[in-house]
Design an enzyme around this catalytic site. Structure first.
Site, PDB file in Angstrom:
ATOM      1  N   TRP B 326      -9.770  31.898 -47.844  1.00 17.45           N
ATOM      2  CA  TRP B 326     -10.688  32.056 -46.703  1.00 17.45           C
ATOM      3  C   TRP B 326     -10.056  31.606 -45.388  1.00 17.45           C
ATOM      4  O   TRP B 326     -10.571  31.896 -44.314  1.00 17.45           O
ATOM      5  CB  TRP B 326     -11.995  31.322 -46.964  1.00 17.45           C
ATOM      6  CG  TRP B 326     -11.878  29.808 -46.956  1.00 17.45           C
ATOM      7  CD1 TRP B 326     -10.896  29.059 -47.542  1.00 17.45           C
ATOM      8  CD2 TRP B 326     -12.751  28.875 -46.324  1.00 17.45           C
ATOM      9  NE1 TRP B 326     -11.114  27.722 -47.334  1.00 17.45           N
ATOM     10  CE2 TRP B 326     -12.247  27.566 -46.594  1.00 17.45           C
ATOM     11  CE3 TRP B 326     -13.910  28.995 -45.574  1.00 17.45           C
ATOM     12  CZ2 TRP B 326     -12.875  26.400 -46.121  1.00 17.45           C
ATOM     13  CZ3 TRP B 326     -14.530  27.827 -45.107  1.00 17.45           C
ATOM     14  CH2 TRP B 326     -14.010  26.554 -45.376  1.00 17.45           C
ATOM     15  N   ASP B 327      -8.956  30.901 -45.474  1.00 13.81           N
ATOM     16  CA  ASP B 327      -8.229  30.478 -44.284  1.00 13.81           C
ATOM     17  C   ASP B 327      -8.065  31.623 -43.288  1.00 13.81           C
ATOM     18  O   ASP B 327      -8.215  31.460 -42.078  1.00 13.81           O
ATOM     19  CB  ASP B 327      -6.822  29.994 -44.668  1.00 13.81           C
ATOM     20  CG  ASP B 327      -6.811  28.830 -45.641  1.00 13.81           C
ATOM     21  OD1 ASP B 327      -7.663  28.828 -46.552  1.00 13.81           O
ATOM     22  OD2 ASP B 327      -5.944  27.949 -45.513  1.00 13.81           O
ATOM     23  N   GLU B 468     -13.885  20.101 -50.955  1.00 10.91           N
ATOM     24  CA  GLU B 468     -13.625  20.357 -52.383  1.00 10.91           C
ATOM     25  C   GLU B 468     -13.672  19.100 -53.239  1.00 10.91           C
ATOM     26  O   GLU B 468     -13.626  19.186 -54.465  1.00 10.91           O
ATOM     27  CB  GLU B 468     -12.254  21.014 -52.551  1.00 10.91           C
ATOM     28  CG  GLU B 468     -12.218  22.431 -52.009  1.00 10.91           C
ATOM     29  CD  GLU B 468     -10.824  23.018 -52.034  1.00 10.91           C
ATOM     30  OE1 GLU B 468      -9.858  22.257 -51.747  1.00 10.91           O
ATOM     31  OE2 GLU B 468     -10.679  24.204 -52.335  1.00 10.91           O
ATOM     32  N   LYS B 583     -13.405  15.724 -47.896  1.00  6.85           N
ATOM     33  CA  LYS B 583     -12.036  16.174 -47.649  1.00  6.85           C
ATOM     34  C   LYS B 583     -11.886  16.739 -46.248  1.00  6.85           C
ATOM     35  O   LYS B 583     -10.885  16.529 -45.594  1.00  6.85           O
ATOM     36  CB  LYS B 583     -11.677  17.250 -48.677  1.00  6.85           C
ATOM     37  CG  LYS B 583     -10.244  17.726 -48.605  1.00  6.85           C
ATOM     38  CD  LYS B 583      -9.967  18.799 -49.653  1.00  6.85           C
ATOM     39  CE  LYS B 583      -8.567  19.347 -49.535  1.00  6.85           C
ATOM     40  NZ  LYS B 583      -8.390  20.604 -50.267  1.00  6.85           N
ATOM     41  N   GLN B 584     -12.892  17.492 -45.814  1.00  6.68           N
ATOM     42  CA  GLN B 584     -12.732  18.229 -44.566  1.00  6.68           C
ATOM     43  C   GLN B 584     -14.085  18.604 -44.005  1.00  6.68           C
ATOM     44  O   GLN B 584     -15.107  18.448 -44.658  1.00  6.68           O
ATOM     45  CB  GLN B 584     -11.925  19.490 -44.830  1.00  6.68           C
ATOM     46  CG  GLN B 584     -12.652  20.516 -45.690  1.00  6.68           C
ATOM     47  CD  GLN B 584     -11.710  21.511 -46.323  1.00  6.68           C
ATOM     48  OE1 GLN B 584     -11.152  21.247 -47.380  1.00  6.68           O
ATOM     49  NE2 GLN B 584     -11.523  22.636 -45.670  1.00  6.68           N
TER      50      GLN B 584
END
Lengths: 737, 737
Positions: B326-327, B468, B583-584
Site C-alpha cells: 500500500w506504500d 502492525e 508502530k506507526q
C-alpha cells in the site's frame, strides 16, 4: 483386595509425585501424601477449599494451613528422617477404602532397628479434624526426642499468604492463629497431643511454629505412641468464635480418643463406598485404578457445604490457582449425579451463587448476561491472568486468551444445571437461581454473537474451544454447539416456568429485565445459529473455520520441533498452533455430549480423523475418546484411554509444565473421566426420563462390571457379567435399599 | 548547489548502506551504489522491476541481472581494489540532477599514484542501457590489466534464481543469457567495451561470467579509458527477439558513443526536474534531502510501462520480496499525481491489471470481491508469507497475519483509483477497469463485515491496521473509515456511471453480476457501518476496540524490555503487543486522509495522544505526523518529522531487521512522504475540484518554497516567499508553459 496404593522403598525423586499420589482429604481440606518429618521444602500442604489470597500482583491462589502433624524424631541426639538418613525399610501406604495414610520406616543401628509407624486421616465425620497416631520403637535402649507440633512455615507458590502469626499454648493444647494477608481472614490450627508413656515435655516456639519437645528414655523393643488431634478452622466457616470452636474440636477429639475418631471416620467412608464402589472382575489393575479415581473424587467433594465447588487440581495444592474450571461441570459432575446427587447440587449451587461475578465479567468485556470465570474463585471472580503462560525462551509472560475467549464456560454451567435438573427432576433448582443463570448465559451469547448477512446466519467468532492450542478461532464446532444447547435449554426452561410457575416466571423476567423481544431474539438466534456440520464426503466436522487449511503433520513431527521440553505448544508461537495437532478432544467431545444427534458413521469418522491428531496434552482428553469409542461399539479402542485416564494420578505421568509454569497436582477431571469411561462407556449406562438402560461392551479382560446408581431417591444395583467364552453379557438391574 | 550526495573517504562499514544511498535507476532497473570491483559479497545488484522468481519453498523475490559493469584493476600484477588495498583518497558521488554515479579512487605507490575514475548511469532515454566510463591513470610507467565484463554470479537472498547460463562472445560483444529457474523467463545481458588505446585483449569465461582481460603498458601520467555499453533485457519485455534486440541496444549505444548517450540521458533528467523540482531557500540540508527524496522516486517510476508499480524498497534489492505494498498508493501516488500524472495512471493500472489476483485471494479466504495482495507481485498474487517474521530466540518462523488480516489494502487501492480519477478527471480510468475494481473492493468488504444486532451496526472485525504490532483487532478506526470510504466511492462511482454511461454501467454490473439487491446492501452497509468516533471528553479516537485497556507505558519502558535488539515488537509475543505503544501513524493517518471531516481540536488531541505512543518503527510514520501537524497549523511540530522522512536514505537510519529478517533498502514511501510533507504540509497545497489553494506555514529556517504542479494538462508554478522579519508569506500561483 484392590484397595491399597503402596510404595515399598524410599526414593527422593518421588517426593513431589507421592504428595499427589498418597493424598488424603475430606472436601474441607486436602493433605498431601507427605511424611511427618517433611516441611515446605518437600511440598507438604494442608490445602483449604475455597479460601484464597493474593500477594501483591502475583497470582491469587488457595491458602495452605499450618501443618499440625509435623513431627521429627531424634534418637540419641541423632535425627531420624528419610531426608537425612537412608532407611533400610520403608513403606508408604494409602488405604483408599478408609482414607488412611500410613508409613512404616526402619533404620538399622548397630544393635537393632529404629522404627517409625504413623497413621493419619482427615476425618470424614468432622471435616475440621486431622488425627495422627505416631509410634516409635527402638530395638535397643536409647534416649528419644520427638519434636511435634504445628509447623506454621507453610509452602506457598505465590505467597506468603499468612501473616500476623499468634502462637499459643497451655498445658494441653498448642495453637497457631494467623490472618490471610489480602482479606485478613483468620486461619487457626489447634493441636492436642496425647501419649501413653511418661516423658519430659517442653514447648519450643519459633517465628511461625509451636513445637513440643517430648524427651524420654526408651526401653528396648517397646512401642511409644503419641496421638495428635489437629483442628483446622478459617474465617470462611460459619461460626461465631473460630478460635474457641477450633480448640473445642481438638479437645473433644482427644477426649473421644483415637480409636473412636477412627471408627467414626471409617463408618463415613463405608457409607460412601456403599453407593459408589464399582466392581471390576478380571483385571485387578483396572479395579484399583478405578477405585482410586473414585477415592480422589470423594476426598474433594464438598459434601459439607453448598458454597464450594471442586478446583481443577482438587485439594492437592496451589497449582491452577485452586480455581474451579469447566472440569467440574463437564467431567466430575456425572459421577456425583449418579452416586451422590446432593453433592452435584452443591456443585451447581456454587455457580448459581457466583452469578454476580459472571455478570460483572460479561460487563467488563462489553457484553450482557453471564460470562462465567475461566478460573473461578470464591465469589466467581476470574483468577485467570491475561498472561497465563511463561515463555521458556525469554522468561516473559505470554499473552493468552483463556480468560476472554474461552466463552464455552457459560455453556458448561448452563449444561450442568440442566443435566442436574433433568437427573433430579428438582424444579427448585430452576426456581432457586438455576433458571436465572441459564437465561443470563443465553443472553450473554446473544450479545457475543455476530450475524453474517450474506450467509444469513449467526456466528460465534473469536473463541478458544477445548483445544486451547488454537486461539481466537471462528465457528468452533464445540463452542457453537454448546451455545446452541444453551439457547435450547433457555427456551425449554422458559417453557417449564411459564407452564408450571407462571408467577415466578414473570417475577424472574422482570427481575432480570428480560423482555418479550429478547426472547424472540433468542428464538431467532437459535434458529439461525451456525453450527459446523459433517462434511458430506468425509463426514468429518471441521473443528473451526480454517482448521482444514492448517498444516497436516504428525504428532511426532510437531514434537520434533520442540526446542525445549517445557515450551508451550499453543498461542502465538506454539509448535502446534499452525498445525492440525490439537491439545485434546474438541469435536469428539461435542459428539460425545450430543451422541443422540449424530450417526455412528459420523462419530467413527471423526474419532478416526481427530485421534491421531490429538496430543492428549490435557488430562481431560483420553476419557472422551474412550467414551465415544464405546458409543460406537468399540471397547478395545476405548480401553487404553480408560487405562490412561484412570491411572493419571497413580503413575504421575501427566504434563507438569505449561511454559515454565508448574501445573502438577491431582487430576479430578480425569478421575471423573475414569468413572464415566467405566460406567457410561463400557457399562453403557443411559438414563433418560428416569429410565435406566444398559448397552454394555466390556473390555476383553473384564468379566464383570457392577455398580450402583441413585436415581431420584431410588438406588439401583447394576450387575454386568460377561461370559468369557461367548463374550455375551448378562445384565441385571436391581432396585436395592 | 544542493544536487550532490558525496562520501569522501572509504569506509568498509558503509558498503551496504552506500549501496542504497548511491543508487541509480530508470524505472526498468535499479543499480545499487556499489563500486565497479565489487561482487555479490558487497551486495552489488542490478535489480529488475517486475520479474520475480521462487526457489523451492523460499520466498519469491525479484531477480538481479548479471552485472555488466564489473571491472577490476591490476597494476604490475597487484590488484587495486578498495577491498584489498586501502586507498589514500576516495570519493563516491551521486549526482542526483543527472542521475550519474561517480567514483574517484587513488592509491599511493612508491613513485606516484594509481587513480581510478569511473562514471556510470542507467540511461533514462533507453531504459535497457547502462553506460560506464572507466579511466585508469598511473603516475609511473607500469603494466596494467583491466578485467571487465559481465559478472553472472549475482547476489540473491533466496536464490539462486538464474540457471541455464549461456556465455557468448565475438570480436565485439560479450553476452550472458540465462533463464529464471521457476518460470524459465530469459534474462540477457550484452556488453560492448570500447577503448581509446592499444591493448592485448583476451576473453576469460567462468561458469557464469564472461570477462575481458585488457592488458597494456601504461605510460606515466596518461589516462586510459574504457567505455562500456551494457544492455539488459528480459522475457517480460514486449519484443520478439530478446537476444538480438539486447545486443542491438549495446551495438547502437557503442556506435553513438558515450557522450551522446550521456547527453540524451541528461536531457531526460532535465525534463523530469523541470516539473518536479522543489526549491527550498534558507536551509541547504533540507533542500538536498528533499531533492534526494524526489530523485529516489524518479529512479523507480515506471514511466516506460503501464504494467508495473513500485516495490516498497524501490529497486534497491530483494528485500520485502520486491513486492508492491500500500506504500505506493498511499505514500508515493500523490507525488506522481501532482508532477507526472501519467505515472500515477500507470501505478493505478497495475492494480486494475491485477484484479484477478485480488479476486482469487478473496475467494481463497472465503470472501467475495477483491482482496488485494498485501505484498503484490507480477500478477497480483500475494507474496506475503503466513510466517513473515523469524523469531530471534528460536530461529523459528512466526505466524503473522499481514496477509490475511490487513484488509485495508483493498481500500487503499480504491482510494488511489478515486483520487487519481478526481485529480485527472479522466472518466476512462473508471470505464477501463477502475469502476470494476472499486465495486469489487466494496463487495469484498460487505462479505467481510459482520452485523452486530444488539448494537444495530456493522463491524469490521479481526483486522490489522497500519499499526502492525497489534494483530487481529476489531473496529480499527483507520480500517473501518477506509472501508466506509470504499463504500462511499463505490456508490459515487455507480452514480457517475449511471448518469454519464448508462450502457457501460449495465454492462459492467452484468459482467460482475452485481445485482440491485447487492447495491442496496452496500447502501445499508455504509449507513450502519461502525467507525470509531472521538471520545466526547478527551476527543481521542480509540485505535481499535480494547486499545484503551492496554498497558499504558512509555516507549522507553517497552524498549527496555527488549532482550534482543532485533526482536520483533509485534505479534503473539511482542513487547509492544500488549501495550499502547504503536508502530506507526494509525488514527493520525486516518485524520490526515479525511482532514476535512474532523475538527482541528480532534486532530490536535489525537496527535498529542498518539505521538508519544508511536515508535515510528515504520518509515511510513513520520511524514504523517508532519502532515497532520501542518494541518493544525503547527509547522514546528512537523519539522523534525520532515527531517526524518526526507533523510531516511541519506542517513541509513531505519529499521534493518524484523525479527531476524533483513529488511534494509531504500524507502520510497518515506521519500513520497517527504514530498507530501513539504508540498501538502508546509506548502499547504490543496486541490479541490480543479482549484488550487495554498495555506502555507513554512518552518522557521525556510524563506522560500517553490514548486510546480501539473493539473489536468496545465502547469502551475507556486512560489511561497516568507518574510523572515514578519514571518508573513507571499504566495504566487502562476500558470506556466
Amino acid at each position: 483386595m484392590a484397595w491399597r496404593v503402596k510404595e515399598e522403598r524410599f526414593n527422593k525423586e518421588n517426593i513431589v509425585n507421592n504428595g499427589n499420589k498418597f493424598i488424603t482429604g475430606n472436601g474441607y481440606m486436602g493433605f498431601r501424601g507427605t511424611l511427618e518429618e517433611y516441611t515446605k521444602n518437600e511440598l507438604v500442604a494442608c490445602n483449604i477449599s475455597g479460601l484464597y489470597d493474593r500477594q501483591g500482583d502475583k497470582w491469587r491462589e488457595p491458602i495452605n494451613a499450618p501443618i499440625g502433624t509435623f513431627t521429627t524424631l531424634i534418637v540419641d541426639g541423632e535425627e531420624y528422617s528419610v531426608l537425612s538418613k537412608e532407611p533400610t525399610q520403608h513403606t508408604q501406604v494409602l488405604d483408599i477404602k478408609e482414607g488412611i495414610h500410613r508409613r512404616n520406616t526402619e533404620w538399622d543401628r548397630e544393635k537393632g532397628k529404629v522404627i517409625i509407624k504413623a497413621e493419619r486421616f482427615l476425618s470424614l465425620s468432622n471435616v475440621h479434624l486431622i488425627c495422627l497416631k505416631y509410634t516409635v520403637l527402638s530395638e535397643e535402649t536409647c534416649e528419644i526426642e520427638i519434636n511435634t507440633g504445628i509447623d506454621g512455615d507453610v509452602w506457598d507458590i505465590n505467597g506468603p499468604h499468612l501473616e500476623n502469626y499468634k502462637l499459643e499454648n497451655d498445658d494441653e493444647y498448642i495453637k497457631v492463629s494467623t490472618l490471610t494477608q489480602e482479606l485478613k481472614v483468620p486461619v487457626v490450627v489447634a493441636e492436642i497431643c496425647k501419649r501413653d508413656f511418661e516423658a519430659e515435655e517442653t514447648i519450643l516456639k519459633t517465628e511461625k511454629s509451636v513445637l513440643r519437645n517430648i524427651k524420654f528414655k526408651a526401653d528396648a523393643g517397646v512401642e511409644y505412641t503419641i496421638y495428635k488431634y489437629v483442628s483446622v478452622y478459617t474465617g470462611n466457616d460459619e461460626t461465631k468464635n473460630i478460635e474457641a470452636e477450633c480448640l473445642d474440636v481438638a479437645v473433644k477429639a482427644a477426649e473421644n480418643g483415637y480409636d473412636k475418631n477412627y471408627s467414626e471416620h471409617v463408618t463415613k467412608w463405608n457409607e460412601r463406598w456403599e453407593v459408589s464402589d464399582v466392581i471390576i472382575e478380571g483385571n485387578d489393575d483396572d479395579q484399583l485404578a478405578l477405585r482410586y479415581s473414585i477415592y480422589q473424587l470423594h476426598i474433594i467433594a464438598p459434601v459439607h457445604s453448598n458454597k464450594l465447588s471442586i478446583p481443577a487440581r482438587g485439594l492437592s495444592g496451589q497449582t491452577y490457582k485452586g480455581a474451579i474450571f469447566w472440569d467440574t461441570e463437564m467431567f466430575m459432575l456425572p459421577f456425583f449425579l449418579h452416586t451422590s446427587p446432593e453433592v452435584a447440587i452443591n456443585l451447581v449451587n456454587y455457580r448459581i451463587r457466583t452469578l454476580q461475578g459472571a455478570r460483572e465479567k460479561a460487563n467488563y468485556y462489553g457484553f450482557k448476561g453471564a460470562f462465567y470465570a475461566w478460573e473461578s474463585q470464591e465469589d466467581g471472580q476470574d483468577a485467570c491472568s491475561d498472561f497465563n503462560v511463561t515463555d521458556v525462551f525469554t522468561g516473559r509472560p505470554v499473552k493468552t486468551y483463556f480468560k476472554d475467549k474461552q466463552v464455552h464456560i457459560s455453556a458448561a454451567v448452563s449444561h450442568a444445571i440442566w443435566e442436574t435438573y433433568k437427573f433430579t427432576g428438582d424444579d427448585d433448582l430452576l426456581l432457586n437461581g438455576g433458571a436465572e443463570v441459564i437465561l443470563e448465559c443465553a443472553r450473554f451469547y446473544y450479545s457475543y454473537a455476530y450475524f453474517k448477512e450474506d450467509k444469513d446466519r449467526y456466528e460465534i467468532l473469536d473463541v478458544i474451544g477445548p483445544d486451547e492450542y488454537h486461539e481466537r478461532v471462528n465457528n468452533n464446532a464445540y463452542t457453537s454447539k454448546m451455545v446452541y444447547n444453551t439457547l435450547d435449554i433457555a427456551l425449554k426452561t422458559l417453557e417449564i416456568l411459564q407452564d408450571k410457575y407462571p408467577e415466578e416466571c414473570l417475577k424472574l423476567l422482570s427481575k432480570i429485565k428480560f423482555s418479550k423481544e429478547e426472547i424472540l431474539s433468542l428464538i431467532k438466534f437459535k434458529e439461525k445459529l451456525y453450527v459446523p456440520m459433517p462434511d458430506k464426503k468425509t463426514l468429518v466436522i471441521e473443528q473451526f473455520s480454517g482448521y482444514n487449511q492448517l498444516e497436516d503433520c504428525t504428532l511426532e513431527e510437531v514434537k520434533s520441533r520442540l526446542l525445549d521440553p517445557k515450551e508451550y505448544w499453543g498461542g502465538g508461537h506454539g509448535v502446534a498452533s499452525t498445525t492440525k495437532i490439537i491439545k485434546q478432544a474438541d469435536v469428539v467431545l461435542m459428539l460425545n455430549l450430543f451422541k443422540n444427534e449424530y450417526s455412528k458413521e459420523v462419530k467413527r469418522a471423526n474419532w478416526e480423523y481427530y485421534e491421531p491428531r490429538t496430543e492428549h496434552g490435557s488430562s481431560l482428553s483420553p476419557c472422551i475418546y474412550a467414551l465415544l469409542s464405546c458409543d460406537i461399539g468399540n471397547a478395545e479402542w476405548a480401553y487404553p484411554f480408560f487405562v490412561k485416564t484412570s491411572n493419571v494420578d497413580l503413575t504421575g505421568e501427566s504434563k507438569q509444565f505449561a511454559g515454565s509454569i508448574y501445573i502438577g497436582g491431582t487430576h479430578p477431571a480425569a478421575n471423573g473421566g475414569a468413572w464415566m469411561s467405566a460406567i457410561l462407556g463400557f457399562g453403557g449406562l443411559k438414563i433418560q426420563e428416569g429410565k435406566i438402560t444398559i448397552d454394555s461392551k466390556l473390555p476383553n479382560s473384564w468379566n464383570r462390571l457392577a455398580f450402583k446408581v441413585i436415581l431420584r431417591g431410588e438406588k439401583y444395583f447394576i450387575d454386568i457379567n460377561r461370559d468369557s467364552n461367548t463374550g455375551d453379557s448378562k445384565v441385571s438391574i436391581l432396585k436395592t435399599s
